[in-house]
Design an enzyme around this catalytic site. Sequence first.
Site, PDB file in Angstrom:
ATOM      1  N   GLU A  53       0.828  -1.209   0.000  1.00 41.12           N
ATOM      2  CA  GLU A  53       0.000   0.000   0.000  1.00 41.12           C
ATOM      3  C   GLU A  53       0.864   1.263   0.000  1.00 41.12           C
ATOM      4  O   GLU A  53       0.524   2.260  -0.644  1.00 41.12           O
ATOM      5  CB  GLU A  53      -0.919   0.004   1.229  1.00 41.12           C
ATOM      6  CG  GLU A  53      -1.911  -1.157   1.257  1.00 41.12           C
ATOM      7  CD  GLU A  53      -1.396  -2.341   2.053  1.00 41.12           C
ATOM      8  OE1 GLU A  53      -2.214  -3.024   2.681  1.00 41.12           O
ATOM      9  OE2 GLU A  53      -0.160  -2.589   2.034  1.00 41.12           O
ATOM     10  N   ALA A 155      11.133 -36.651  -7.921  1.00 43.27           N
ATOM     11  CA  ALA A 155      11.076 -36.969  -9.347  1.00 43.27           C
ATOM     12  C   ALA A 155      11.077 -38.485  -9.483  1.00 43.27           C
ATOM     13  O   ALA A 155      11.794 -39.183  -8.759  1.00 43.27           O
ATOM     14  CB  ALA A 155      12.268 -36.368 -10.077  1.00 43.27           C
ATOM     15  N   THR A 197      20.510 -39.720   2.390  1.00 45.06           N
ATOM     16  CA  THR A 197      20.700 -39.023   1.115  1.00 45.06           C
ATOM     17  C   THR A 197      22.053 -38.337   1.074  1.00 45.06           C
ATOM     18  O   THR A 197      22.731 -38.335   0.040  1.00 45.06           O
ATOM     19  CB  THR A 197      19.565 -37.994   0.908  1.00 45.06           C
ATOM     20  OG1 THR A 197      18.311 -38.676   0.813  1.00 45.06           O
ATOM     21  CG2 THR A 197      19.787 -37.171  -0.354  1.00 45.06           C
ATOM     22  N   ARG A 208      20.888 -23.206  -8.201  1.00 40.38           N
ATOM     23  CA  ARG A 208      21.724 -22.879  -9.359  1.00 40.38           C
ATOM     24  C   ARG A 208      20.840 -22.269 -10.451  1.00 40.38           C
ATOM     25  O   ARG A 208      20.246 -22.974 -11.256  1.00 40.38           O
ATOM     26  CB  ARG A 208      22.457 -24.132  -9.867  1.00 40.38           C
ATOM     27  CG  ARG A 208      23.430 -24.694  -8.850  1.00 40.38           C
ATOM     28  CD  ARG A 208      24.219 -25.875  -9.359  1.00 40.38           C
ATOM     29  NE  ARG A 208      23.413 -27.070  -9.535  1.00 40.38           N
ATOM     30  CZ  ARG A 208      23.096 -27.900  -8.545  1.00 40.38           C
ATOM     31  NH1 ARG A 208      23.511 -27.659  -7.312  1.00 40.38           N
ATOM     32  NH2 ARG A 208      22.367 -28.987  -8.770  1.00 40.38           N
ATOM     33  N   GLY A 297      15.323 -38.943   1.170  1.00 33.01           N
ATOM     34  CA  GLY A 297      14.729 -40.001   0.377  1.00 33.01           C
ATOM     35  C   GLY A 297      13.464 -40.636   0.925  1.00 33.01           C
ATOM     36  O   GLY A 297      12.718 -40.032   1.694  1.00 33.01           O
TER      37      GLY A 297
END
Length: 366
Positions: A53, A155, A197, A208, A297
């Site tokens: 604002e 993934a 991991t 990166r 993991g």
Amino acid sequence: MKTDEEYMRLALDLAASAKGNTNPNPVVGAVIVKNGVIVGTGLHRKAGEPHAEVHAFNMAQQHAEGSALYVTLEPCSHYGKTPPCANLVKESKVSRVVVATRDPNPEVAGRGIQLLRDAGIQVDVGILEKEAQKLNERFIHNMLTKRPFVISKFAMTLDGKLATYNGHSKWITGEVSRKDVHTLRNEVDGILVGVGTVIADNPALTTRLTELDGKNPTRIILDSSLRTPLDAQVLQTEEAKTIIVTSKEVDSNRVKEYESKGAKVLFVSKRNSGLDLEEVLSELYQQGLTDILVEGGGAINSAFLNAGLIDKYYIYIAPKVLGGKESITPFTGENPESMDAAKQLYFDEFQKFGEDLRIIAYPKNK
């Protein structure tokens, strides 16, 4: 002339451009309109700096009188690092304020809206409310639970594998997906992995991004027995901070070795299944971490899943089939006996990144 929704959409877009930079504050955008003309815009860029604002009124100057202010979150009514915005709005002589959603902060919680109404200003609430709440899901979660917003990211191949039986996982997804992960890392306060991991992959867990001055979130290692190798990349603390969370029973001499490397060591209770994750999150929130990206993991993912502590999922699926009964999956843990044990999610968004598919999902019960 544009509609309230169109002006609010612009304010939301302004707010979204600062995502990841305002923590622990919310992202907020503001647009000032007079006689169908935009005379001021602003966003909250960083914690401790002027709110949206303030920037919008600085741009509007004398044109603010008799105008309409569109703001994505209820103007604050308390003194923090900056003065309350509700007073500024009241003194600006605007005739109308359109608010997307109320502020869940107990120090505000409707007081800003009431202050403006008491001053005779028309205040309309709820324009694009769901979109505004989703944009500030991290902040709202913080205010309601006093713990970090937890995002599970992994993934996997089309058949649900994140690594071969011997741990090889480079690379499942393509470069475009991996770049998106670094964008996500740039937006959060912390990245969390288990010591397994660290031992298996020795990751740097940094951001990166060549075209942006990407920030490096705090690396968080869950390590109940202090097995993190002293030459691990996560103990190179010049680029990014590292927190090791361990049990209260560890050797104090070992702790000093990590502290000499620049790491901060936090102590929490230990349960049969590992560290007490609710206590872990409480400690991390006290350290100023408002959202955390859990990158596994499988054992860590499963622990957070079973504790009901995952608030959002980012799932990257590659068009590959790996197979192998011993290939590693995103979630391990005990074997369920029926599908009734499955945790229910809903898919919120699908998007292609190169050849890969990214799914954003949320737990159904939250």
